[in-house]
Design an enzyme around this catalytic site. Structure first.
Site, PDB file in Angstrom:
ATOM      1  N   GLU A  19       4.014  -5.838   7.072  1.00 24.96           N
ATOM      2  CA  GLU A  19       3.175  -4.858   7.777  1.00 24.96           C
ATOM      3  C   GLU A  19       3.545  -4.713   9.250  1.00 24.96           C
ATOM      4  O   GLU A  19       3.472  -3.629   9.821  1.00 24.96           O
ATOM      5  CB  GLU A  19       1.693  -5.252   7.675  1.00 24.96           C
ATOM      6  CG  GLU A  19       1.031  -4.883   6.358  1.00 24.96           C
ATOM      7  CD  GLU A  19       1.192  -5.966   5.300  1.00 24.96           C
ATOM      8  OE1 GLU A  19       2.077  -6.835   5.442  1.00 24.96           O
ATOM      9  OE2 GLU A  19       0.423  -5.942   4.321  1.00 24.96           O
ATOM     10  N   GLU A  48      -1.159  -9.111  -1.256  1.00 22.18           N
ATOM     11  CA  GLU A  48      -2.612  -9.323  -1.145  1.00 22.18           C
ATOM     12  C   GLU A  48      -3.274  -9.201  -2.517  1.00 22.18           C
ATOM     13  O   GLU A  48      -4.168  -9.977  -2.867  1.00 22.18           O
ATOM     14  CB  GLU A  48      -3.209  -8.304  -0.166  1.00 22.18           C
ATOM     15  CG  GLU A  48      -2.758  -8.604   1.264  1.00 22.18           C
ATOM     16  CD  GLU A  48      -3.233  -7.577   2.269  1.00 22.18           C
ATOM     17  OE1 GLU A  48      -2.952  -6.378   2.066  1.00 22.18           O
ATOM     18  OE2 GLU A  48      -3.878  -7.960   3.259  1.00 22.18           O
ATOM     19  N   GLY A  90       0.305  -5.096   0.738  1.00 25.37           N
ATOM     20  CA  GLY A  90      -0.847  -4.996  -0.150  1.00 25.37           C
ATOM     21  C   GLY A  90      -0.536  -5.539  -1.540  1.00 25.37           C
ATOM     22  O   GLY A  90      -1.445  -5.990  -2.255  1.00 25.37           O
ATOM     23  N   ALA A 106       0.864  -1.179   0.000  1.00 25.95           N
ATOM     24  CA  ALA A 106       0.000   0.000   0.000  1.00 25.95           C
ATOM     25  C   ALA A 106       0.902   1.232   0.000  1.00 25.95           C
ATOM     26  O   ALA A 106       2.094   1.132   0.314  1.00 25.95           O
ATOM     27  CB  ALA A 106      -0.866  -0.021   1.244  1.00 25.95           C
TER      28      ALA A 106
HETATM   29  N1  3HC Z   1       4.658   3.417   0.102  1.00 20.65           N
HETATM   30  C1  3HC Z   1       5.173   4.627  -0.193  1.00 20.65           C
HETATM   31  N2  3HC Z   1       6.475   4.816  -0.488  1.00 20.65           N
HETATM   32  C2  3HC Z   1       7.267   3.751  -0.471  1.00 20.65           C
HETATM   33  C3  3HC Z   1       6.801   2.463  -0.169  1.00 20.65           C
HETATM   34  C4  3HC Z   1       5.425   2.315   0.128  1.00 20.65           C
HETATM   35  N3  3HC Z   1       4.889   1.121   0.406  1.00 20.65           N
HETATM   36  N4  3HC Z   1       7.826   1.598  -0.231  1.00 20.65           N
HETATM   37  C5  3HC Z   1       8.909   2.309  -0.570  1.00 20.65           C
HETATM   38  N5  3HC Z   1       8.571   3.615  -0.716  1.00 20.65           N
HETATM   39  C6  3HC Z   1       9.448   4.715  -1.121  1.00 20.65           C
HETATM   40  C7  3HC Z   1      10.522   4.996  -0.091  1.00 20.65           C
HETATM   41  O1  3HC Z   1      10.048   5.898   0.885  1.00 20.65           O
HETATM   42  C8  3HC Z   1      11.602   5.581  -0.946  1.00 20.65           C
HETATM   43  O2  3HC Z   1      11.244   6.913  -1.223  1.00 20.65           O
HETATM   44  P1  3HC Z   1      12.349   8.063  -1.372  1.00 20.65           P
HETATM   45  O3  3HC Z   1      13.190   7.650  -2.531  1.00 20.65           O
HETATM   46  O4  3HC Z   1      11.552   9.283  -1.576  1.00 20.65           O
HETATM   47  O5  3HC Z   1      13.108   8.032  -0.078  1.00 20.65           O
HETATM   48  C9  3HC Z   1      11.494   4.803  -2.248  1.00 20.65           C
HETATM   49  O6  3HC Z   1      10.184   4.251  -2.260  1.00 20.65           O
HETATM   50  C10 3HC Z   1      12.485   3.672  -2.388  1.00 20.65           C
HETATM   51  O7  3HC Z   1      12.446   2.890  -1.219  1.00 20.65           O
HETATM   52  P2  3HC Z   1      13.763   2.268  -0.580  1.00 20.65           P
HETATM   53  O8  3HC Z   1      14.807   3.312  -0.451  1.00 20.65           O
HETATM   54  O9  3HC Z   1      13.355   1.540   0.630  1.00 20.65           O
HETATM   55  O10 3HC Z   1      14.215   1.267  -1.736  1.00 20.65           O
HETATM   56  P3  3HC Z   1      14.851  -0.173  -1.627  1.00 20.65           P
HETATM   57  O11 3HC Z   1      15.077  -0.608  -3.010  1.00 20.65           O
HETATM   58  O12 3HC Z   1      15.991  -0.181  -0.656  1.00 20.65           O
HETATM   59  O13 3HC Z   1      13.714  -1.104  -0.974  1.00 20.65           O
HETATM   60  C11 3HC Z   1      11.479  -1.971  -0.718  1.00 20.65           C
HETATM   61  C12 3HC Z   1      12.515  -1.325  -1.671  1.00 20.65           C
HETATM   62  C13 3HC Z   1      11.974  -3.366  -0.304  1.00 20.65           C
HETATM   63  C14 3HC Z   1      10.189  -2.083  -1.434  1.00 20.65           C
HETATM   64  C15 3HC Z   1      11.346  -1.101   0.552  1.00 20.65           C
HETATM   65  O14 3HC Z   1      11.104   0.227   0.148  1.00 20.65           O
HETATM   66  C16 3HC Z   1      10.230  -1.504   1.469  1.00 20.65           C
HETATM   67  O15 3HC Z   1      10.411  -2.408   2.269  1.00 20.65           O
HETATM   68  N6  3HC Z   1       9.086  -0.804   1.358  1.00 20.65           N
HETATM   69  C17 3HC Z   1       7.987  -0.997   2.271  1.00 20.65           C
HETATM   70  C18 3HC Z   1       7.215  -2.252   1.942  1.00 20.65           C
HETATM   71  C19 3HC Z   1       6.069  -2.399   2.881  1.00 20.65           C
HETATM   72  O16 3HC Z   1       6.172  -2.220   4.082  1.00 20.65           O
HETATM   73  N7  3HC Z   1       4.923  -2.760   2.320  1.00 20.65           N
HETATM   74  C20 3HC Z   1       3.736  -2.924   3.121  1.00 20.65           C
HETATM   75  C21 3HC Z   1       3.040  -1.618   3.237  1.00 20.65           C
HETATM   76  S1  3HC Z   1       1.663  -1.703   4.313  1.00 20.65           S
HETATM   77  C22 3HC Z   1       0.471  -2.473   3.391  1.00 20.65           C
HETATM   78  O17 3HC Z   1       0.708  -2.863   2.275  1.00 20.65           O
HETATM   79  C23 3HC Z   1      -0.857  -2.606   4.056  1.00 20.65           C
HETATM   80  C24 3HC Z   1      -1.756  -3.529   3.329  1.00 20.65           C
HETATM   81  O18 3HC Z   1      -1.812  -4.751   4.014  1.00 20.65           O
HETATM   82  C25 3HC Z   1      -3.157  -2.981   3.220  1.00 20.65           C
END
Ligand code: 3HC
Ligand code: NAI
Length: 698
Positions: A123, A103, A100, A61
């Site tokens: 998450e 999902e 997400g 998400a």
């Molecule tokens: N939403 C918004 N921005 C995100 C994002 C997300 N889910 N994931 C990454 N970004 C952004 C980062 O803030 C960063 O932005 P910036 O360049 O402005 O600083 C950019 O994307 C690149 O991210 P990273 O520097 O972390 O890049 P990496 O290549 O090192 O890692 C990744 C990539 C493994 C995808 C890592 O970013 C990550 O772990 N992201 C979060 C994933 C996550 O937690 N997903 C679950 C979200 S909650 C959800 O989905 C709820 C659902 O169940 C309803």
């Protein structure tokens, strides 16, 4: 350009999500998928392939939308729309399919992935639970226990594991994911395969006591966290609650978690950690970063060996130098031992260990480090010795070699002054054990060149650490703040709180360990010698008095079996020592400190607010550019609970005005020596501001 596009080829529709950098499921993407499906069906497509442009399938998400009012369509509606398609929908996965994103993929009828893909539910790291059916669909595919492991650990699995578990139906081996996904979809159509809905499966039954046992198993690792218990409850429901009802309950848990201070703290850290690794304001991001291949580590002691091991793990050629033959041999043995331990625990393959050790050389001769790109010095914490080492390095190293010091407290500018290249000198303050702790403070000296600062950030990332750029002052950010925290924990002893009460209160509040147990672990002599070197200590006989008395009595901590606590041989468990209690009482009497009953709340407030006060001063002085940088330092280097977001975020959470009022109260009660209110704190409190809203200092 639209973030979601659709194209039809023969009887197939190909939906492409293109929302850089990680294809997060923003509102535009969610709405785009729904209209693309409408369009595909309108065009008579018999099957759909859903894939992503760029470096990854959907990584989750859009976290930036959390905490705001989420606009429709919501992800569960998008997934329901996919499930309702007449023909099969195939998700084509590459990169990191997370949260997400997974999902969404589980809502599709089939999944194909490249071998390098990774899938998971992280998450929990954001204080959340999968909120769009993940807690219901994953157990239906892989069983309750495995699903829980995935969601509670937050760790992604690789494609092969996912395929074995049944999360992925097929691996795309040819190198062309889209072509293989289209072939898969064509086969499904040709075979007359109907859409397969995971929601129609049922979860394998488990033993009656499975969930209570599982809760016990995860308790130590999930202490203080809210979302793991919610995940367990949802998975429990997946076994016996009808899926639509269970999905509704999951959604309620998800929103409760999202609204919690824990999730807000963890989301703050997600962005703060990504911000911290960017060049701070005032440092040119375009400065050319020198390429690094060869690193020398000077000093093969506790820190040098750990740093060398980290550098080998990141693929560098490493030369370790120590002027003491026995010290060098000990360091080499430590590094070999770390590899051996890694192999024994299955963390490092034999090949990787052999490769790493093959890149290690050791020497007592400075000529051996002449050709390296970077030197990291980790010799004794003495200005005279460090200056001598830097002067020698300056003579033997090439003009572009960066010289870094791992000093934990000394003035980086004075070390740099021993060279003719102060612009190439920087601090890289690793934490112990250096191969495990994630934090590196990158200390910029007055003359450190931008390119040298900018080089430190990717270096930290390559070492799988978080680098935070900080200014040069006593103790930099982390240890400087530790002084205030430690000071209060020491004064509280004299005032009548027992070591175990102080440690217990702070641990219950969330600190990984209490300050007195940490002192024993690190060795009380370490702080003792640092205090002896300082010339700016307060004129206060109570200051670290108890620690000094213990050190002078030869009680150095765990390593001597006695410190603030007693340790039985072979055990790490601290045992309260009545002898220490008696010493504390007699010191208090000698110093005229009246002992009293002290509550847990006062203990926590005095220690944690001392951190906030020092953090505010650090921001005033520009030693940290952003309050988030301080938070990143404290959660990654000092065991501050991540779910409280770091000291400055914590202050924002409870309200800066409340912190200000309490600090004023402490100043009135204990005097201004330690509780003078920083102007920044007062200013923010008066105007209802937050540390997070401050403009970065540069
Ligand atoms: N939403 C918004 N921005 C995100 C994002 C997300 N889910 N994931 C990454 N970004 C952004 C980062 O803030 C960063 O932005 P910036 O360049 O402005 O600083 C950019 O994307 C690149 O991210 P990273 O520097 O972390 O890049 P990496 O290549 O090192 O890692 C990744 C990539 C493994 C995808 C890592 O970013 C990550 O772990 N992201 C979060 C994933 C996550 O937690 N997903 C679950 C979200 S909650 C959800 O989905 C709820 C659902 O169940 C309803
Ligand atoms: P240590 O005492 O374990 O090791 C120091 C090593 O440096 C010894 O092997 C010694 O022989 C060698 N050495 C001394 N003088 C030398 C010289 N002139 N040339 C070459 N080698 C020399 O020390 P430790 O704990 O590894 O600390 C090293 C540095 O890291 C210090 O500056 C310390 O403040 C800092 N640091 C230590 C932390 C810790 O927890 N131990 C944490 C963070 C930083």
């Amino acid at each position: 350009m639209s973030v979601v596009s659709v194209e039809t080829r023969d009887n197939l529709a190909i939906i492409t999500i293109d929302n850089p950098p990680v294809n997060a499921l923003s509102q535009a993407v969610r709405a785009g998928i729904v209209s693309a499906l409408d369009e595909a069906e309108g065009a008579g497509a018999e099957a759909v392939v859903l894939h992503c442009a760029g470096r990854t399938f959907v990584a989750g998400a859009d976290i930036r939308e959390f905490g705001k009012s989420l606009k429709p369509p919501w992800l569960p509606e998008v997934i329901a729309r996919i499930e309702a398609c007449d023909g099969p929908v195939v998700a084509a996965l590459h990169g990191t399919t997370l949260g997400g994103g997974l999902e969404l993929a589980l809502g599709c009828h089939y999944r194909i992935a490249v071998p390098t893909a990774r899938v998971g539910f992280p998450e929990v790291n954001l204080g959340l639970i999968p909120g769009a059916g993940g807690t219901q669909r994953l157990p239906r595919l892989v069983g309750a226990e495995r699903a829980l492991d995935v969601m509670i650990s937050g760790k992604p699995a690789n494609a092969a594991e996912a395929a074995r578990a049944g999360i992925v139906d097929r691996l795309a081996e040819s190198g062309n994911l889209l072509d293989e996904a289209m072939n898969f979809a064509r086969e499904l159509v040709a075979g007359g395969e109907p859409p397969r809905l995971i929601r129609d499966l049922s979860v394998e039954p488990v033993d009656p006591d499975f969930f209570s046992e599982y809760r016990k198993r995860i308790a130590p690792k999930t202490r203080g966290l809210m979302s793991p218990e919610r995940i367990v409850r949802c998975v429990e429901a997946s076994l016996h609650v009808p899926i639509d009802q269970a999905l509704k309950e999951e959604r309620e848990h998800f929103f409760e978690c999202m609204a919690s201070p824990q999730s807000s703290a963890l989301r703050h850290l997600f962005f703060a950690e990504r911000q911290a690794v960017k060049p701070p304001p005032g440092v040119s991001a375009s400065a050319e970063v020198p390429e690094m291949r060869r690193i020398a580590v000077i000093g093969a002691g506790t820190m040098g060996a750990g740093i060398a091991y980290s550098c080998l793990g990141a693929g560098f050629e490493v030369t370790v130098l120590d002027n003491d033959e026995a010290g060098l041999a000990r360091g080499q043995k430590t590094i070999e031992g770390l590899y051996k331990g890694g192999v024994a625990r299955g963390k490092v393959s034999r090949e990787k260990a052999a490769d790493g050790l093959g890149r290690l050389t050791t020497s007592q001769d400075y000529a051996a480090v002449g050709g390296v790109d970077l030197v990291i010095e980790a010799v004794f914490e003495s200005m005279a010795i460090k200056q001598e080492v830097f002067a020698r390095l300056d003579r033997v190293c090439g003009p572009d070699t960066i010289l870094a010091t791992n000093t934990s407290t000394l003035d980086v500018d004075r070390i740099a002054a021993a060279t003719d290249r102060p612009g190439k000198v920087i601090g890289t303050h690793f934490f112990s054990p250096a191969h495990i702790m994630r934090l590196v403070e990158i200390v910029r000296g007055a003359e450190t060149e931008d390119s040298v600062i900018v080089a430190g950030l990717p270096l930290a990332k390559r070492l799988r650490k978080v680098g935070v750029v900080v200014g040069n002052c006593f103790g930099f950010v982390g240890n400087r703040m530790l002084y205030g925290y430690g000071r209060e924990s020491q004064l509280l002893l004299l005032e009548g709180a027992a070591p175990e009460q102080i440690d217990g209160a702070l641990q219950d509040w969330g600190m990984a360990m209490g300050p007195h147990a940490v002192g024993d672990l690190a060795g009380l002599d370490v702080g003792y010698s640092v205090r002896r070197e300082r010339t700016d200590l307060p004129d206060d006989p109570r200051f670290y008095r108890v620690a000094d008395v213990l050190v002078e009595a030869g009680r150095l901590g765990r390593k001597t079996g006695k410190g603030m606590y007693l340790y039985e041989s072979g055990s790490r468990a601290p045992i309260p020592d009545p002898e220490v209690a008696a010493w504390i009482a007699s010191e208090a009497e000698a110093l005229g400190v009246e002992q009293r009953a002290i509550g847990e709340r006062e203990i926590v407030e005095r220690c944690i607010y001392a951190l906030i006060v020092e953090g505010a001063r650090i921001l005033e002085e520009g030693i940290a550019s952003r309050s988030g940088d301080i938070d990143v330092v404290w959660v990654n280097g000092y065991g501050f609970p991540r779910y409280r977001g770091g000291p400055m975020h914590y202050a924002d959470t409870i309200g800066v005005d409340k912190v200000y009022a309490k600090v004023c109260e402490f100043r009135n009660r204990f005097g201004p020596m330690y509780w003078e209110v920083p102007e920044l704190l007062e200013d923010l409190a008066r105007r209802g501001g937050k540390f997070a809203d401050l403009k970065p200092a540069g």
